[in-house]
Structures are given as C-alpha cells and as structure tokens.
Design an enzyme around this catalytic site. Structure first.
Site, PDB file in Angstrom:
ATOM      1  N   ASP A  82       0.858  -1.187   0.000  1.00 23.18           N
ATOM      2  CA  ASP A  82       0.000   0.000   0.000  1.00 23.18           C
ATOM      3  C   ASP A  82       0.893   1.235   0.000  1.00 23.18           C
ATOM      4  OD1 ASP A  82      -2.258   1.580  -0.006  1.00 23.18           O
ATOM      5  OD2 ASP A  82      -2.907   1.074   2.025  1.00 23.18           O
ATOM      6  N   LYS A  83       0.251   2.382  -0.127  1.00 23.42           N
ATOM      7  CA  LYS A  83       0.966   3.653  -0.003  1.00 23.42           C
ATOM      8  C   LYS A  83       0.117   4.586   0.850  1.00 23.42           C
ATOM      9  CE  LYS A  83      -1.348   6.851  -2.522  1.00 23.42           C
ATOM     10  NZ  LYS A  83      -1.614   8.251  -2.185  1.00 23.42           N
ATOM     11  N   HIS A  84       0.780   5.571   1.426  1.00 21.18           N
ATOM     12  CA  HIS A  84       0.070   6.628   2.149  1.00 21.18           C
ATOM     13  C   HIS A  84       0.664   7.962   1.751  1.00 21.18           C
ATOM     14  CE1 HIS A  84      -2.139   8.762   5.243  1.00 21.18           C
ATOM     15  NE2 HIS A  84      -1.039   9.457   5.429  1.00 21.18           N
ATOM     16  N   SER A  85      -0.212   8.935   1.522  1.00 15.68           N
ATOM     17  CA  SER A  85       0.235  10.291   1.230  1.00 15.68           C
ATOM     18  C   SER A  85      -0.253  11.220   2.334  1.00 15.68           C
ATOM     19  CB  SER A  85      -0.325  10.756  -0.117  1.00 15.68           C
ATOM     20  OG  SER A  85      -0.122  12.145  -0.280  1.00 15.68           O
ATOM     21  N   THR A 122      -9.444  10.627  -0.415  1.00 18.27           N
ATOM     22  CA  THR A 122      -9.657   9.587  -1.425  1.00 18.27           C
ATOM     23  C   THR A 122     -11.088   9.069  -1.390  1.00 18.27           C
ATOM     24  OG1 THR A 122      -7.337   8.926  -1.382  1.00 18.27           O
ATOM     25  CG2 THR A 122      -8.906   7.276  -2.155  1.00 18.27           C
ATOM     26  N   ARG A 170      -7.246  14.802  19.658  1.00 17.81           N
ATOM     27  CA  ARG A 170      -6.156  15.634  19.118  1.00 17.81           C
ATOM     28  C   ARG A 170      -6.714  16.846  18.390  1.00 17.81           C
ATOM     29  NH1 ARG A 170      -3.383  11.939  15.227  1.00 17.81           N
ATOM     30  NH2 ARG A 170      -2.170  13.777  14.654  1.00 17.81           N
ATOM     31  N   SER A 185      -0.851   7.278  14.322  1.00 14.91           N
ATOM     32  CA  SER A 185      -2.171   7.297  13.697  1.00 14.91           C
ATOM     33  C   SER A 185      -2.125   6.693  12.293  1.00 14.91           C
ATOM     34  CB  SER A 185      -2.694   8.735  13.631  1.00 14.91           C
ATOM     35  OG  SER A 185      -3.941   8.803  12.980  1.00 14.91           O
ATOM     36  N   LYS A 189      -2.891   2.132  11.192  1.00 17.21           N
ATOM     37  CA  LYS A 189      -3.949   1.706  10.259  1.00 17.21           C
ATOM     38  C   LYS A 189      -3.356   0.969   9.062  1.00 17.21           C
ATOM     39  CE  LYS A 189      -5.909   5.892  10.097  1.00 17.21           C
ATOM     40  NZ  LYS A 189      -5.596   6.747  11.243  1.00 17.21           N
ATOM     41  N   LYS A 190      -2.204   1.426   8.572  1.00 20.98           N
ATOM     42  CA  LYS A 190      -1.564   0.728   7.457  1.00 20.98           C
ATOM     43  C   LYS A 190      -1.074  -0.656   7.898  1.00 20.98           C
ATOM     44  CE  LYS A 190      -2.332   3.732   4.331  1.00 20.98           C
ATOM     45  NZ  LYS A 190      -3.242   3.398   3.217  1.00 20.98           N
TER      46      LYS A 190
END
Length: 440
Positions: A82-85, A122, A170, A185, A189-190
C-alpha cells in the site's frame, strides 16, 4: 486502568523518562475500549505533544493502536502493499495506484480517509462515482483483494479503534501536529492491513501539511522507523507540494483525471508521481528488478487496458452498477456530476508559468463546497478546477489558464484571488522535479 497509572505515564513523559511499557499498552487498550477518563487522555496527548517520545515508544504506541482492533491476516504478505500520502492539492494517486498494482500482480488492501481542510480525501473522490461503496469491513476487504487484487475502503471502527478516539481528541486539543502522534495514527492503520511493503509520500511545500524540508524529513523518518519496527518494508518519498498536481483538482474532476491516466491519456505530472510510487513497490516486492523495468511493466498494464479493467472491477465489486462502471471507464463525463457553471480565468501577463498558488485555489474550492471546514460538512463533488497549462509553459496575456467548475456565483473577491493565483516570469523557467529526497 487506574488514574494513578496514567498520571505515572504523564510524569514519565514530562521528565523525559521512558514510559512504563506495560502501562502504555494498558493505556492504549483503555482508550480503544473507551474505559478511561477523557481528561486524562487529553493531558497525556498534551505532554506527548510538548515533550515528544522516543522512536521505541512511538513504535510501541503504533503497535498497540494496530492491535486495538482487527488486523487482516494473509498466509503470505510478501505481495501485499500500500501507499500513504500526507495529502496535497490534486493528490489523486490512490485511485490509479491500486488498480495499476493489482494489474501487475500485487495485492492492495487500501484504507483511506475523507478530506478535512484544503486537501481532498480519497473516499470523497470515490463517492463521487454513483453507487461506489467504501464501507467494507476487514473480511470484505480481504475477500475482494483475493478476488481482484485491490480495494479502497474507508477507515472504520474495526481497524485501530484507539486511533478513532485519540484523533478526535487531538483535533480539539491542538495536538494534531505532533510527529509521534501523526506517525502512530497513520502507521497503525496501514499495519492493520497486514502489509509486507509500504511507500510513504510525504508532501513538502506551501500547500502541504509539512511546509519545510526539515519538518517533512522529521515526519518521514518517524513513520519509516515505526513501520520498519513493525516488520514492514518501508520507504518514504518526500515530494514537492507547492504546485497543484496534474490537470484536475476537485472530487469528480480528479476521478475524471484518474480515468484518463488509466486510459493512457491525461497529465504527465500525475502519471509521473503514480509511476514513482508504483515502481518503488514493484521493485521492493521483486516484481521488477529495477525502476526502469518497473516503468515498462506499468506502461504495459496501462497500454493493454488491464489497469483500467481492474479499476472497473473494483467499482463493480464495491457497488457500482456494471453499465455505469463500463461507461465511467469509456466516457467518464457521462457518469460524473457536472457543475452548473464553468468560469474561465485568463492570464494577465505574457511569460512562463512559474507558480500557481495551490492554497489559494484549494481555499476557494473549499469555500464553494469541494472540501470541509468540519467533519459533518457535505462535499459537493462537482466543484473544482481544470488547469489548462503546466508549470514552465509559455503563456500569453488573455489565454485561459484555469476553468473553475462551480454552482454558486463567484464574488469579486473570488475572481481577484483566482486571477492573482498565477505567477509568470519573463525568462524560460525550468521547474524542479516532484521528488526531493528518499528516506529509508
């Protein structure tokens, strides 16, 4: 959990001592189960925000948050990626990345979020597609990925429930910008997706959450450290976010732009970033021996239609009618919502485009309904921008450089801000590449 135990954790952070490991795990479980005084959680968050915590403690916090809910289990996760931005203006990469990688033989169980602030989410983009269902539980995600290779689902209470409460607190305690808390955070999740490999896109620039290279590097190093601490093969790419990505900005328009890329058309700027991320995941999983070979594989699955077919399959699997999904992939304009008005903005000067004020555009689009001011706000999918020139292009006074898709009338202030968002220079301008640096 006893209040005295939380007080001990707070005192340890305040005095820069390591937190008691067992008590930190107990604290995270109490947060996940909502069996703890919110005031104590607020105080703990504030001292972590003020004093910071170590890499080891950040990794433990991340792992505890991951284990507070469901974790997708794969018999072999070597091809699960996967990726996260960290988010940007026009950042639509997930919509293309998941089907491209699925077409290349990887598995992508992507959890994604909604937008808050100037960056689009997204999930908001996908929900611009009629019938698209982002509410998948972990088992549904796994079943779909095993069937077609990818899914994109909304973050939910089954995954890392401790994060749900911590994030909400937060938001109201001004502790959003703590690097350890951001890291825990995102990575919790990833990690709950059961990943083998992860690429992180950390945006840096005027329209990014991290505006300086120093801050972006600090966040990248923290996230890579925590993810690697959980056994995930991870790399971070720090990329420029001082200029909108690609031709389209806004939820429906970004779906349009993504489909165009999968059709083999569209913005080179957008495709370059998608290739950057996909190539890293293909090489790290051994699907490609080098970035050059990875780029050829990516081009192949776009050219032969396999990536677009995976996107269509994902749409159908997630609730889109087959006829609508087919039409979306053929003629997306016929499926996606159109705005009531399109206003053309013209260049005032002749020269070379050196800058577009991404934040200004994003703020105006948000004001007209493309983004949220609070989590309860409804998104208007069709609001957004079409950017007619790329950075470095020559432009003449009077050329239309921007088309704003909107429903409500524009004010004089809106028009002035849009007009002044473009900057030109008299001399040819060679713009910098998106990729600034790589953190491993």
């Amino acid at each position: 959990m006893k209040s005295g135990d939380v007080e001990l954790l707070i005192q340890q952070v305040q005095s820069s001592q390591p937190m008691d490991s067992a008590k930190l795990d107990e604290f995270i479980q109490a947060v996940a189960q909502r069996s703890i005084d919110i005031k104590l959680v607020e105080r703990w968050l504030k001292v972590v925000h003020s004093n910071g915590i170590s890499v080891a403690e950040t990794t433990q916090l991340t792992k505890g948050m991951m284990l507070s809910g469901a974790v997708i289990d794969w018999s072999d996760n070597s091809m699960v990626v996967d990726k996260h931005s960290t988010g940007g203006v026009g950042d639509k990469m997930s919509l293309m990345l998941a089907p491209i990688l699925a077409a290349c033989g990887l598995k992508v169980p992507m959890l994604a979020g909604r937008g808050l602030g100037h960056t689009g989410g997204t999930i908001d983009k996908l929900e611009a597609i009629p019938g698209f269902n982002c509410s998948l539980n972990p088992q549904q995600m796994k079943t779909q990925v095993e069937a077609i290779g990818c899914c994109i689902a909304a973050q939910n209470d089954a995954i890392a429930p401790a994060d749900g409460l911590l994030y909400a607190i937060r938001d109201v305690t001004d502790t959003i910008d703590s690097i350890p808390l951001i890291t825990a955070s995102i990575i919790s999740k990833k990690a709950a997706e059961g990943l083998g490999t992860l690429v992180l896109d950390v945006k840096c620039g005027k329209a990014a959450f991290m505006q300086t290279l120093e801050d972006a590097t600090g966040l990248a190093e923290s996230m890579v450290g925590a993810a690697k601490g959980l056994g995930i093969n991870t790399v971070a790419q720090i990329t420029q976010m001082d200029y909108p990505i690609g031709q389209y900005v806004g939820n429906s328009l970004e779906v349009l732009g993504s489909v165009m890329i999968l059709q083999g058309k569209g913005s080179k700027d957008t495709l370059d970033i998608v290739i950057l991320q996909c190539a890293e995941l293909l090489t790290r999983t051994g699907k490609a021996e080098s970035h050059v070979q990875a780029e050829k594989i990516i081009s192949q699955v776009i050219d032969n239609g396999m990536a677009l077919e995976k996107f269509k399959q994902m749409c159908i699997q997630q609730g889109v009618d087959q006829i609508i999904a087919h039409k979306l992939c053929e003629t997306p304009h016929d499926v996606l919502t159109q705005s009531a008005h399109v206003t053309e903005i013209k260049a005032q000067d002749t020269g070379y485009i050196c800058e577009i004020d991404s934040m200004m555009l994003a703020d105006i689009a948000r004001k007209h309904g493309a983004g949220r001011f609070s989590i309860e706000d409804e998104i208007i999918a069709e609001i957004g921008f079409e950017i007619c020139f790329e950075r470095g292009n020559q432009i003449n006074s009077g050329d239309v450089w921007l088309k704003f898709h909107h429903n409500e009338p524009l004010t004089e202030d809106d028009l002035n801000k849009l007009t002044n968002s473009l900057s030109t220079t008299a001399q040819p301008f060679v713009h910098k590449k998106r990729l600034i640096s790589i953190i491993e």
